[in-house]
Design a protein around this motif. Structure first.
Motif, PDB file in Angstrom:
ATOM      1  N   GLY A 104      33.593  50.232  35.054  1.00 50.99           N
ATOM      2  CA  GLY A 104      32.719  51.387  34.931  1.00 50.99           C
ATOM      3  C   GLY A 104      32.921  52.435  36.005  1.00 50.99           C
ATOM      4  N   VAL A 105      33.895  52.243  36.892  1.00 52.34           N
ATOM      5  CA  VAL A 105      34.125  53.178  37.999  1.00 52.34           C
ATOM      6  C   VAL A 105      35.315  54.072  37.654  1.00 52.34           C
ATOM      7  N   PRO A 106      35.136  55.407  37.719  1.00 53.28           N
ATOM      8  CA  PRO A 106      36.244  56.311  37.414  1.00 53.28           C
ATOM      9  C   PRO A 106      37.436  56.102  38.347  1.00 53.28           C
ATOM     10  N   GLY A 107      38.605  56.042  37.746  1.00 53.35           N
ATOM     11  CA  GLY A 107      39.836  55.882  38.513  1.00 53.35           C
ATOM     12  C   GLY A 107      40.219  54.444  38.809  1.00 53.35           C
ATOM     13  N   ARG A 108      39.400  53.491  38.455  1.00 57.64           N
ATOM     14  CA  ARG A 108      39.677  52.066  38.709  1.00 57.64           C
ATOM     15  C   ARG A 108      39.962  51.363  37.394  1.00 57.64           C
ATOM     16  N   VAL A 109      40.887  50.406  37.428  1.00 59.90           N
ATOM     17  CA  VAL A 109      41.218  49.629  36.233  1.00 59.90           C
ATOM     18  C   VAL A 109      41.266  48.153  36.580  1.00 59.90           C
ATOM     19  N   VAL A 110      41.125  47.329  35.576  1.00 58.82           N
ATOM     20  CA  VAL A 110      41.164  45.878  35.750  1.00 58.82           C
ATOM     21  C   VAL A 110      42.620  45.434  35.836  1.00 58.82           C
ATOM     22  N   ASP A 111      42.888  44.543  36.772  1.00 67.78           N
ATOM     23  CA  ASP A 111      44.222  43.973  36.925  1.00 67.78           C
ATOM     24  C   ASP A 111      44.063  42.476  37.178  1.00 67.78           C
ATOM     25  N   VAL A 112      44.547  41.670  36.240  1.00 67.55           N
ATOM     26  CA  VAL A 112      44.401  40.221  36.354  1.00 67.55           C
ATOM     27  C   VAL A 112      45.172  39.680  37.560  1.00 67.55           C
ATOM     28  N   ASP A 113      46.238  40.342  37.956  1.00 62.83           N
ATOM     29  CA  ASP A 113      47.003  39.889  39.123  1.00 62.83           C
ATOM     30  C   ASP A 113      46.201  40.058  40.414  1.00 62.83           C
ATOM     31  N   THR A 114      45.390  41.086  40.485  1.00 60.20           N
ATOM     32  CA  THR A 114      44.525  41.255  41.655  1.00 60.20           C
ATOM     33  C   THR A 114      43.560  40.084  41.750  1.00 60.20           C
ATOM     34  N   LEU A 115      42.994  39.692  40.631  1.00 61.78           N
ATOM     35  CA  LEU A 115      42.091  38.541  40.606  1.00 61.78           C
ATOM     36  C   LEU A 115      42.809  37.283  41.085  1.00 61.78           C
ATOM     37  N   LEU A 116      44.019  37.051  40.585  1.00 68.32           N
ATOM     38  CA  LEU A 116      44.781  35.858  40.988  1.00 68.32           C
ATOM     39  C   LEU A 116      45.142  35.896  42.474  1.00 68.32           C
ATOM     40  N   THR A 176      34.822  26.732  47.406  1.00 67.15           N
ATOM     41  CA  THR A 176      35.179  28.020  47.997  1.00 67.15           C
ATOM     42  C   THR A 176      36.082  28.822  47.078  1.00 67.15           C
ATOM     43  N   VAL A 177      37.091  28.172  46.500  1.00 68.70           N
ATOM     44  CA  VAL A 177      38.007  28.881  45.595  1.00 68.70           C
ATOM     45  C   VAL A 177      37.271  29.340  44.343  1.00 68.70           C
ATOM     46  N   ALA A 178      36.394  28.507  43.814  1.00 73.32           N
ATOM     47  CA  ALA A 178      35.625  28.910  42.628  1.00 73.32           C
ATOM     48  C   ALA A 178      34.724  30.100  42.946  1.00 73.32           C
ATOM     49  N   ALA A 179      34.060  30.077  44.093  1.00 75.50           N
ATOM     50  CA  ALA A 179      33.209  31.200  44.476  1.00 75.50           C
ATOM     51  C   ALA A 179      34.034  32.461  44.717  1.00 75.50           C
ATOM     52  N   GLY A 180      35.203  32.309  45.352  1.00 69.97           N
ATOM     53  CA  GLY A 180      36.084  33.460  45.562  1.00 69.97           C
ATOM     54  C   GLY A 180      36.567  34.057  44.252  1.00 69.97           C
ATOM     55  N   ALA A 181      36.897  33.195  43.299  1.00 69.60           N
ATOM     56  CA  ALA A 181      37.328  33.674  41.985  1.00 69.60           C
ATOM     57  C   ALA A 181      36.191  34.404  41.276  1.00 69.60           C
ATOM     58  N   MET A 182      34.975  33.901  41.399  1.00 73.13           N
ATOM     59  CA  MET A 182      33.830  34.559  40.762  1.00 73.13           C
ATOM     60  C   MET A 182      33.549  35.919  41.395  1.00 73.13           C
ATOM     61  N   VAL A 183      33.665  36.018  42.709  1.00 71.40           N
ATOM     62  CA  VAL A 183      33.472  37.310  43.380  1.00 71.40           C
ATOM     63  C   VAL A 183      34.553  38.291  42.931  1.00 71.40           C
ATOM     64  N   SER A 184      35.790  37.835  42.874  1.00 65.18           N
ATOM     65  CA  SER A 184      36.890  38.692  42.420  1.00 65.18           C
ATOM     66  C   SER A 184      36.688  39.136  40.974  1.00 65.18           C
ATOM     67  N   LEU A 185      36.250  38.223  40.130  1.00 65.87           N
ATOM     68  CA  LEU A 185      35.980  38.567  38.732  1.00 65.87           C
ATOM     69  C   LEU A 185      34.831  39.567  38.624  1.00 65.87           C
ATOM     70  N   ALA A 186      33.795  39.396  39.415  1.00 65.17           N
ATOM     71  CA  ALA A 186      32.674  40.335  39.398  1.00 65.17           C
ATOM     72  C   ALA A 186      33.127  41.734  39.808  1.00 65.17           C
ATOM     73  N   ILE A 187      33.961  41.808  40.824  1.00 67.30           N
ATOM     74  CA  ILE A 187      34.489  43.107  41.253  1.00 67.30           C
ATOM     75  C   ILE A 187      35.326  43.726  40.143  1.00 67.30           C
ATOM     76  N   ALA A 188      36.183  42.921  39.520  1.00 69.45           N
ATOM     77  CA  ALA A 188      37.026  43.440  38.429  1.00 69.45           C
ATOM     78  C   ALA A 188      36.171  43.957  37.274  1.00 69.45           C
ATOM     79  N   LEU A 189      35.121  43.233  36.928  1.00 72.05           N
ATOM     80  CA  LEU A 189      34.251  43.671  35.834  1.00 72.05           C
ATOM     81  C   LEU A 189      33.470  44.923  36.207  1.00 72.05           C
ATOM     82  N   LEU A 190      33.017  45.009  37.450  1.00 77.85           N
ATOM     83  CA  LEU A 190      32.303  46.202  37.888  1.00 77.85           C
ATOM     84  C   LEU A 190      33.214  47.421  37.957  1.00 77.85           C
ATOM     85  N   GLN A 191      34.507  47.204  38.223  1.00 72.16           N
ATOM     86  CA  GLN A 191      35.453  48.316  38.302  1.00 72.16           C
ATOM     87  C   GLN A 191      35.677  48.986  36.952  1.00 72.16           C
TER      88      GLN A 191
END
Length: 193
Positions: free
Chosen positions: A118-130, A101-116
């Motif tokens: 390309g989205v205007p106004g959004r930036v990657v934040d490693v703390d959000t992932l953690l 579950t934690v691995a899948a949650g981390a992968m979903v969070s990472l996917a969102i961070a990577l997709l962000q």
């Protein structure tokens, strides 16, 4: 007994389908929320240093820090319950389930961070992932072991009830009354000297 197994199988199927539907609905909501372009005058730079944003949020003090950190913890936290629910294995070990579950949650969070990126106004934040991953782990630890033990107890009591009902439906097992053994003197003819 065969009929009882099919009833349990349909219950597991219903749980999996319900978990899958709720999981897809939650992920669709998260995608809508996190991948919308923001119309902001300026954007903070990407944070790739762990705990930099957490320290900055804590420096804001009390309620604001709790709100900001709580948002990141709560965003993907329902995955801690929805992923095991969709997987539907009540007999799985708690540690293996937590790791998956934690691995899948981390992968979903990472996917969102990577997709962000390309989205205007959004930036990657490693703390959000953690924090997203920590939220998934905390909810899993808080809810899943208790629910699994409750389901196991319920299944055990249902099994015992089914056996008792089957015994009552069939009636008691017939017993044969014990017949005593006659003494040898009664069976053998008297011997002559």
């Amino acid at each position: 007994m065969q009929r009882q197994g099919s009833v349990g199988g349909s219950a597991v199927f219903r749980v999996r389908v319900t978990g899958g539907v709720l999981l897809v609905a939650h992920l669709a909501f998260v995608a809508w929320l996190m991948l919308r372009p923001l119309d902001v005058p300026w954007v903070m730079p990407a944070n790739l240093r762990p705990f930099a944003t957490v320290r900055a949020d804590l420096a804001l003090g009390g309620a604001e820090a709790v709100r900001r950190l709580g948002e990141d913890l709560a965003l993907l936290a329902p995955l801690g319950v929805l992923l095991p629910l969709a997987h539907g294995r009540p007999g799985a070990s708690t540690l293996a389930s937590l790791a998956r579950t934690v691995a899948a949650g981390a992968m979903v969070s990472l996917a969102i961070a990577l997709l962000q990126t390309g989205v205007p106004g959004r930036v990657v934040d490693v703390d959000t992932l953690l924090l997203n991953t920590l939220g998934v782990a905390l909810v899993h630890l808080a809810a899943v072991p208790a629910v699994r033990s409750r389901l196991r107890r319920r299944a055990g009591s249902r099994e015992g009830t089914a056996v008792r009902q089957e015994e009552q439906a069939q009636g008691r097992t017939p017993t044969i009354p014990r017949v005593g053994i006659a003494p040898w003197s009664d069976v053998l003819p008297p011997s002559s000297p």
